[in-house]
Design a protein around this motif. Structure first.
Motif, PDB file in Angstrom:
ATOM      1  N   ASP A   1      -7.932  -5.613  -1.712  1.00  0.00           N
ATOM      2  CA  ASP A   1      -8.476  -4.269  -1.544  1.00  0.00           C
ATOM      3  C   ASP A   1      -9.499  -3.960  -2.645  1.00  0.00           C
TER       4      ASP A   1
ATOM      5  N   ASN B   1       0.783  -1.235   0.000  1.00  0.00           N
ATOM      6  CA  ASN B   1       0.000   0.000   0.000  1.00  0.00           C
ATOM      7  C   ASN B   1       0.822   1.297   0.000  1.00  0.00           C
TER       8      ASN B   1
ATOM      9  N   ARG C   1     -11.096  -1.598  11.225  1.00  0.00           N
ATOM     10  CA  ARG C   1      -9.992  -0.654  11.336  1.00  0.00           C
ATOM     11  C   ARG C   1     -10.222   0.254  12.541  1.00  0.00           C
TER      12      ARG C   1
END
Ligand SMILES: Nc1nc2c(c(=O)[nH]1)N[C@H]1C(S)=C(S)[C@@H](COP(=O)(O)OP(=O)(O)OC[C@H]3O[C@@H](n4cnc5c(=O)[nH]c(N)nc54)[C@H](O)[C@@H]3O)O[C@H]1N2
Ligand SMILES: Nc1nc2c(c(=O)[nH]1)N[C@H]1C(S)=C(S)[C@@H](COP(=O)(O)OP(=O)(O)OC[C@H]3O[C@@H](n4cnc5c(=O)[nH]c(N)nc54)[C@H](O)[C@@H]3O)O[C@H]1N2
Ligand code: SF4
Ligand SMILES: [Mo]
Length: 739
Positions: free
Chosen positions: A136, A105, A619
């Motif tokens: 993703d 990322n 998250r």
């Protein structure tokens, strides 16, 4: 002692917040939000200021490491590159495909890597290219490629003008937004409601974002496609279809209707757990809103039906007249983007041009899905992967089925990592090349300016000088090795190649302000202190706002950006059709054959008995995937790496808050602290990803002291979205037990 103040963009997540940084001598003393940034207006999250702690982290690598007798020891840059030339060289000579590369990322948050990482991948000449995109957003690339003709043509919800936002599987209150760059995302959600609009959240977990929405609906993981299809049916059945301004460019509407008609509201209600009346009303509300957008993110993409979800989210927006229209899903016009003319139609896009060696999965964007990485290393035969290059990635914690990834990386003959930490992944590397920290390099968001809810441009020079190779140089030297040159050769040839490539393509593009110019002449006018900055200047000057090397008075270039340290606002998003539409047939085909075959899979799962318990991730505002847990300021306090269990499930399994539980999936098991909470719906448990810092041989003093567990030990390489190859990280069947 003199203080100086600098302004730059935070590179940690997609929100592009402006920072005001005070430096005393060579030390950062304070970081706060830049009040004069026209886009973020002073907003930052708790991570923004931790660039200070990252800079000061004694565990952050600044010297190359070579593994000798199983231990990483410091080495000179020449020794490191020599070892790479030997270790990688022998595999490159034998078979290019025996060398794999994995890009993580942070590559999309690093200007030099964004430019020279690609050059390196091309020079390696391997088909075994893997990136974090397939854990993703890969389904969105497939859908954008097939619907709009370019896999980078991402539609973005026009947050600041919309009257109705349907969010499927996104948690911007923690993530700060994804594939939708909008600093202060939740303030913008609040503003929608304040102007009388509606925000709807669909998520199996009543996330932190729920506090910012008009209505929240829990949904059984993995079933969003049925909800979206049913909403489309409501639109058709009530004659609410309105294609809006894109009508002349849409085909396949009736075929689309036929495809979804077997998923009416009552079917969807049963499978999703959302009441029929609610589904019906959501569809009608979206159709009657003066503008609206369906925003589907991680929860929708990292699903077995990721591509169907992305397609239906797009299509539901289209059939309610909201594509390419203010307040709907719109297409940003980034300053470094390719200028387009005013005619629809282009060369279109293809995927599946080759398939992976072991399980025959499609290539997408020149990549093989990460669910194939371990098997390509572990299965012998011609083309077996024997060496790996990792660029700013942590596959051990980030990819599905960590135990398999661990076994695979262990089995490699050679591995080199470009990284700033000795962590769970790089401990396998024979050589680690420490990159620059974010404050030691220039910055421009090549990717996120193309996903942004306003068109903006902002460049920041390096803040701190250090006496180490730049990221440009590290990647160029790896490119020299990959191209068969001595790494001591002059890297200028790599830099010039990239620069001329941009200029040549632009001068051949009729829509560019530099169209028809001679690349070899204009190259002399390029400015910029670093090779990456020079390529950036070329992109800016030939881009849609560019000065065209004098052709456009007041046009954009790097000099102008450097004179505007808070950034430039280039305006609200504007409609981009028809020129933006680059499909070979010049229209959007709602019933493109890939989608037709893909939606057939939904029927196969209609009568499936749902698993008793499924696992989803989560998250937290103070994390950034796997790599910021070494900063005490972000990890101190209560243990956040818990399994969240609904009270009814906790009772069923005899678990209480604070207990240790064993969570078992087909691929592995974890012992983890239980947090009993009704934020998760019954039948769903949640563990955050990016933890599990207890592997031997790392150098992460703080992270090791609060390791947490690695969620991806439980995820599986066999739960995949077929066409995109994206891993289905959410909705993993698990069982719970006491320990
Ligand atoms: N179960 C589950 N798994 C997931 C997810 C999930 O939601 N659930 N999310 C997925 C998503 S969306 C993503 S993007 C991936 C991320 O997957 P990865 O990109 O593989 O993992 P990161 O944690 O971002 O690790 C980044 C690596 O880059 C290094 N690094 C950081 N900054 C720099 C820098 O400035 N320079 C250099 N040279 N190195 C640097 C870090 O030390 C670290 O090794 O994880 C995925 N994995
Ligand atoms: N603080 C922080 N910010 C980050 C990151 C980070 O690790 N930490 N990572 C960055 C990266 S690389 C990315 S890609 C973005 C991701 O940003 P987002 O796309 O906002 O992703 P998440 O925060 O994981 O939120 C996904 C939501 O989907 C829900 N979900 C899970 N399964 C399903 C399902 O089947 N259906 C539905 N409807 N919902 C489901 C989850 O409960 C969760 O609330 O965040 C970025 N920003
Ligand atoms: S929201 Fe993202 S870009 Fe903004 S300060 Fe936080 S980490 Fe940085
Ligand atoms: Mo991501």
């Amino acid at each position: 002692m003199t203080d100086r103040t600098a302004f730059r963009t935070c590179p940690l997540c997609e929100a592009m917040c402006g920072l005001e940084i005070t430096v005393r001598d060579d030390t950062v003393v304070r970081i706060r939000g830049d009040m004069d940034d026209p886009f973020s207006k002073g907003f930052i999250c708790p991570k923004g200021s931790t660039l200070k702690q990252l800079q000061a982290d004694p565990d952050r690598l600044t010297t190359p490491l070579i593994k000798r007798d199983g231990v990483h020891v410091e080495a000179t840059w020449d020794e490191a590159f020599d070892a790479i030339a030997v270790g990688l060289g022998k595999h490159l000579d034998a078979d290019r495909n025996s060398v794999a590369v994995y890009l993580g990322n942070p590559n999309v948050h690093n200007l030099a890597a964004g430019i020279f990482g690609r050059v390196l991948v091309r020079a390696l000449g391997t088909r075994n290219v893997f990136t974090a995109s397939t854990v993703d957003q890969m389904p969105k690339h497939v859908v954008s490629g097939l619907m709009y003709g370019s896999p980078a043509s991402f539609s973005v919800p026009d947050l600041d003008r919309t009257r109705y936002l349907l969010m499927i599987g996104a948690n911007p209150a923690a993530s700060n937004g994804s594939l939708c760059t909008a600093p202060g995302f939740t303030d913008r959600l609040d503003a929608i409601r304040e102007r009388g609009g509606t925000v709807v959240l669909v998520d199996p977990r009543r996330s932190e974002t729920a506090a910012h929405v008009t209505e929240y609906h829990p949904i059984r993981p993995g079933t969003d496609a049925y909800l979206l299809a049913a909403m489309c049916n409501v639109i058709f059945d009530n004659d609410l279809v309105d294609l809006g301004s894109v009508e002349p460019y849409v085909r396949g509407v009736e075929e689309f209707h036929a495809l979804i008609s077997q998923y009416p509201v009552d079917v969807a209600a049963k499978i999703t757990g959302i009441e029929p009346a609610v589904i019906e009303r959501l569809a009608r509300d979206l159709a009657s809103a003066s503008s609206g957008a369906v925003y589907a993110r991680m929860g929708a993409h990292t699903s077995r039906f990721g591509t169907v979800n992305a397609w239906l989210a797009e299509t539901l927006t289209i059939i309610t007249g909201n594509l390419d229209s203010p307040g709907g899903l719109m297409f940003p016009k980034p300053a470094t983007g390719r200028p387009v003319g005013d005619q629809a139609g282009g060369s279109g896009w293809k995927f599946g041009r080759w398939t992976s060696r072991v399980s025959g999965r499609n290539e997408v964007l020149g990549e093989i899905p990460t669910v194939c990485l371990a098997e390509e290393i572990l299965n012998p035969g011609e083309g077996q992967v024997r060496a790996l290059v990792t660029l700013q990635g942590n596959p051990i914690l980030s990819l599905a089925d960590s135990n398999k990834t661990e076994e695979a990386l262990e089995a490699l003959d050679f591995m080199v990592s470009f990284d700033i930490y000795l962590n769970e992944t790089t401990r396998h590397a024979d050589v680690i090349l420490p990159g620059r920290s974010p404050l030691e390099r220039s910055h421009y968001d090549l990717v996120f300016t193309g996903l942004s809810v306003r068109n903006v441009a902002k460049w920041s020079p390096p803040l701190l000088e250090v006496d180490r190779p730049t990221d440009d140089e590290i990647l160029a030297r790896l490119t020299l090795i990959a191209s068969g040159f001595d790494h001591r050769a002059d890297p200028t040839m790599v830099y010039d190649g990239a620069l001329l490539n941009v200029l040549t393509r632009a001068t051949q593009n009729d829509a560019s302000p530099a169209s028809g110019l001679d690349p070899l002449e204009i190259v002399n006018q390029i400015s910029g202190d670093s090779p990456a900055d020079r390529v950036l200047d070329a992109m800016l000057r030939t881009g849609p706002y560019g000065d065209g090397f004098g052709a456009v008075a007041d046009g954009l270039n790097l000099t102008k950006l450097s004179e505007n340290p808070h950034g430039l606002d280039l305006g609200a998003l504007e409609p981009r059709f028809p020129g933006f539409l680059q499909t070979a047939w010049g229209s959007i085909d709602l019933a493109e054959p890939t989608f037709v075959s893909d939606i057939a899979r939904l029927a196969d799962h209609l009568d499936e008995t749902p698993p008793d318990l499924v696992l989803i991730g989560r998250r937290h505002l103070k994390t950034n995937n796997s790599w910021m847990h070494n900063l005490d300021i972000l990890t101190k306090g209560n243990n956040r790496c818990t399994v969240q269990v609904h009270p009814t499930d906790a009772a069923r399994y005899g678990l209480a808050d604070g207990d240790q539980a064993k969570v078992t999936s087909e691929g592995g098991e974890l012992i983890v602290e239980v947090e009993v909470t009704d934020v998760v719906m019954p039948g769903v448990v949640s563990i955050p990803h990016g933890w599990g810092h207890s592997y031997a041989g790392t150098r992460l003093g703080v992270a090791e002291s609060r390791p947490g567990v690695n969620l991806n030990i439980l995820t599986s390489n066999s739960l995949v979205d077929d066409w995109s190859g994206n891993a289905a990280l959410n909705g993993v069947p698990v069982t719970l037990s006491t320990v």
